[in-house]
Structures are given as structure tokens and as C-alpha cells.
Design an enzyme around this catalytic site. Structure first.
Site, PDB file in Angstrom:
ATOM      1  N   HIS A 299      31.237  36.162  42.044  1.00 55.71           N
ATOM      2  CA  HIS A 299      32.680  36.560  42.396  1.00 55.71           C
ATOM      3  C   HIS A 299      32.243  37.255  43.858  1.00 55.71           C
ATOM      4  CE1 HIS A 299      30.758  40.328  41.096  1.00 55.71           C
ATOM      5  NE2 HIS A 299      31.542  41.018  41.866  1.00 55.71           N
TER       6      HIS A 299
ATOM      7  N   ASP B 266      34.123  40.327  46.464  1.00 57.80           N
ATOM      8  CA  ASP B 266      34.810  41.527  46.137  1.00 57.80           C
ATOM      9  C   ASP B 266      35.973  41.458  47.008  1.00 57.80           C
ATOM     10  OD1 ASP B 266      32.777  42.630  44.506  1.00 57.80           O
ATOM     11  OD2 ASP B 266      31.800  43.731  46.035  1.00 57.80           O
TER      12      ASP B 266
ATOM     13  N   HIS C 254      28.263  37.091  44.887  1.00 56.14           N
ATOM     14  CA  HIS C 254      27.164  37.539  44.025  1.00 56.14           C
ATOM     15  C   HIS C 254      27.281  37.696  42.539  1.00 56.14           C
ATOM     16  CE1 HIS C 254      30.031  40.698  45.353  1.00 56.14           C
ATOM     17  NE2 HIS C 254      29.679  41.652  44.230  1.00 56.14           N
TER      18      HIS C 254
ATOM     19  N   ARG D 144      19.976  48.341  33.526  1.00 58.16           N
ATOM     20  CA  ARG D 144      20.422  48.358  34.895  1.00 58.16           C
ATOM     21  C   ARG D 144      21.498  49.088  34.823  1.00 58.16           C
ATOM     22  NH1 ARG D 144      23.026  45.796  39.232  1.00 58.16           N
ATOM     23  NH2 ARG D 144      21.800  45.683  41.080  1.00 58.16           N
TER      24      ARG D 144
END
Length: 335
Positions: free
Chosen positions: A207, A209, A264, A274
Site C-alpha cells: 500500500h 500511505d 511498501h 516485530r
């Protein structure tokens, strides 16, 4: 530990087997104290829409403290975490990303950063957790905002807008009605992926941002990937002491395509969790978004229709992650 069967994993996005993606050593690095940092920032935004920021002035203690407090929340029993959700859009969420069918191997907290419009869900999260969690969030956001203003002002100067217009971008985030938000993503390890013959489990799908700028800090676990201009996906080496800056869709429009909003994604790790913290800097809802007149060359046409941030935000959040969100706002090419 929850063990997932292959049918259960099929509910998530699995990438087809491919050559392992090596850590990409070409990520631009910008030292915020460098005499020509403004030029380095602009070049990175033009070439990649993404860069690593070092010597940024945010104390590591703030990062480490927030990571510690956030992990305590995500280690709570699922029933306790569920009390802070489902997101409205703020609050706790798990697996589902948005209302349109996107899923990922993650859980998250989404918080509003404007103290005047803190959502009831955000207040509930702070109320149900120790005060030091709220303090850690607020101290971190305050420091990252101040750093972000500096980056945007350097960016404006690097674009040649001059000292008089150096706040043309930062003012939108400093505005008391700024529509910015803060997201804490936790990607649990997924050992089952080891049995998938080289396939990868997607933690957060590809996607861009929507906002002006995104400021990301994560722990030392890899997983973040960006898409280069030629369509190649590369893995970003983790660095828990630095920030990674993303150009958002809104900034791409304001620069009339000079900067590119970077696509990304995040892949799940088989053995390590993570944790990422992302500040999304957005303008006020009523702000009209269009290319900055002072950037336009003589005779240059706008590539985009004018819209308000609210119009774009509404369209973006009713789309799928991988959709070309700017597509409907692009002007037809001149013949």
C-alpha cells in the site's frame, strides 16, 4: 502458542515462492545535522519516496520506553485487548485491516494524536492501562512531531520555496485541527510459515500511505519492504535507533508528482516478533490539496484534481490496500 493449519493460513495473503529478497543497501541515509540535509531529503524523496533519518535528535530512551510499554499491552490476555476494540477507527484491532476484506498477520493500536479530539476508544485504552503507557505515548509523539516539523521545513527549502515559505508543509501538521494519527503494529512470529516451501506470510499488505508524511520506527526485526521504481521489492535493513520517512499520497500531489508516494509492505517473521510505531502526519480535514503554486513551472499543468483531505481520506479508507488510491483524482493526460 496457537498452531495454524494450512487452511487457516490460507485466509491470509501468502506470497508465491521466489528468490530470497536480500537486505537492500541502497536506502538513502539522511543525517539531519548535515549542512546540506535539505538537498539530501529532496533527492531521496524524488528517487525513492523513502529514506532513513539519523542524528534526528529524538532520545533513544523515548523509543525504548514506548516499545517496552507497548509490548506489555500486546502481551495481555486476548480478552483484555479485545476490550479496547474493535477500532472505531481508533482502538485495538487484530488481523483485519480496514473494512474491505484486507487481512494481515498483526495486531495493532490506532490512536488520534490531536489532544482536542481524542476518541472515546483512545481514552478507554489509556484509562485501562498504567499511566506510564499514556506518558510514554505522549512524550514520544511530542518529540517525533517536532522532528517532523524540522524535516518538512528542510524539505520545503530544498524544493526551492525559500525561507518565507519554509513552513508551507509543516504548518499543516502544526495546525490545531491537524488530522494526524499514531499506529502501533505488533507482528507476532509465525513458525508455521517455515513449512510453506519458501512462501511468505504477509503481515501488512502492499500500500501507499494517504497522508503527507509517515515517520516509522521499529525494533530490530526485519520484515519491511519497499517497491523500487522498476517494480522490484527490496527488504529494508532494520535499525531501531533511526527513523524511516515515507512520502505519502498527499505530498505526491502537493509536489505535482516530483515526490513519489512509496509502496511498501511487511512480511511476517518465523521466529521473532516485530513492533513498529508510525506517526502519520495529516492536514486538517478541510484543507484543500493541490500542487503548490510556487513549485509549478511556467506552463506546467497540474496532474491532479483539487480535493480536500477529507474527500481523499474517505476515498482511501473505503478502498482496498493495494488499490491505486490516487487514480480517481488524477487528471486525464493531455493529448
Amino acid at each position: 502458542m496457537v498452531v495454524l493449519s494450512q487452511p487457516a493460513l490460507d485466509h491470509f495473503l501468502l506470497l508465491q515462492p521466489c528468490k530470497p529478497t536480500p537486505l537492500f543497501t541502497g536506502i538513502p541515509v539522511v543525517d539531519l545535522t548535515h549542512p546540506d540535509a535539505k538537498t539530501l531529503i529532496v533527492n531521496a524523496c524524488k528517487d525513492y519516496g523513502f529514506f532513513k533519518l539519523v542524528n534526528h535528535g529524538v532520545p533513544f530512551d523515548l523509543m525504548a520506553n514506548l516499545e517496552h510499554e507497548t509490548l506489555k499491552f500486546f502481551k495481555k490476555p486476548q480478552s483484555d485487548k479485545d476490550r479496547a476494540g474493535p477500532p472505531d477507527p481508533f482502538g485495538y484491532g487484530s488481523k483485519r485491516i480496514g473494512p474491505n476484506g484486507d487481512v494481515g498477520w498483526l495486531e495493532y493500536l490506532l490512536l488520534n494524536t490531536n489532544p482536542d479530539v481524542i476518541s472515546p476508544r483512545s481514552l478507554f485504552i489509556f484509562k485501562e492501562n498504567p499511566q506510564n503507557f499514556r506518558v510514554a505515548v505522549e512524550e514520544y509523539i511530542r518529540a517525533v512531531k517536532n522532528m517532523c516539523y524540522v524535516v518538512l521545513e528542510m524539505m520545503a527549502e530544498g524544493l526551492g520555496l525559500g525561507v518565507a515559505q519554509r513552513n508551507v508543509l509543516s504548518r499543516l501538521l502544526e495546525d490545531e485541527k491537524s488530522d494526524s494519527c499514531f499506529r502501533l503494529n505488533h507482528y507476532p512470529p509465525c513458525p508455521e510459515v517455515q513449512a510453506l516451501n519458501g512462501r511468505n506470510l504477509v503481515g501488512f499488505g502492499e500500500h501507499t500511505d494517504p497522508q503527507i508524511i509517515s515517520v516509522l520506527r521499529s525494533n530490530s526485526t526485519s520484515g519491511l519492504q519497499i517497491c523500487l521504481a522498476d517494480g522490484t521489492w527490496v527488504s529494508v535493513p532494520p535499525d531501531q535507533t533511526s527513523f524511516f520517512i515515507n512520502v505519502g499520497d498527499t505530498l505526491q500531489v502537493m509536489t505535482n508528482g516530483r515526490f513519489k508516494s512509496v509502496k511498501h509492505r511487511v512480511l511476517a517473521d518465523t521466529t521473532k516478533s516485530r513492533l513498529s510505531m508510525i506517526y502519520f502526519g495529516g492536514p486538517p480535514l478541510s484543507e484543500k490539496i493541490a500542487p503548490l503554486p510556487s513549485l509549478m513551472l511556467k506552463g506546467e499543468e497540474s496532474l491532479y484534481k483539487e480535493f480536500t483531505w477529507w474527500e481523499y481520506k474517505k476515498a482511501a479508507y473505503t478502498s482496498r490496500l493495494a488499490d491505486n488510491r490516487l487514480g480517481p483524482f488524477e487528471k486525464p493526460a493531455a493529448h
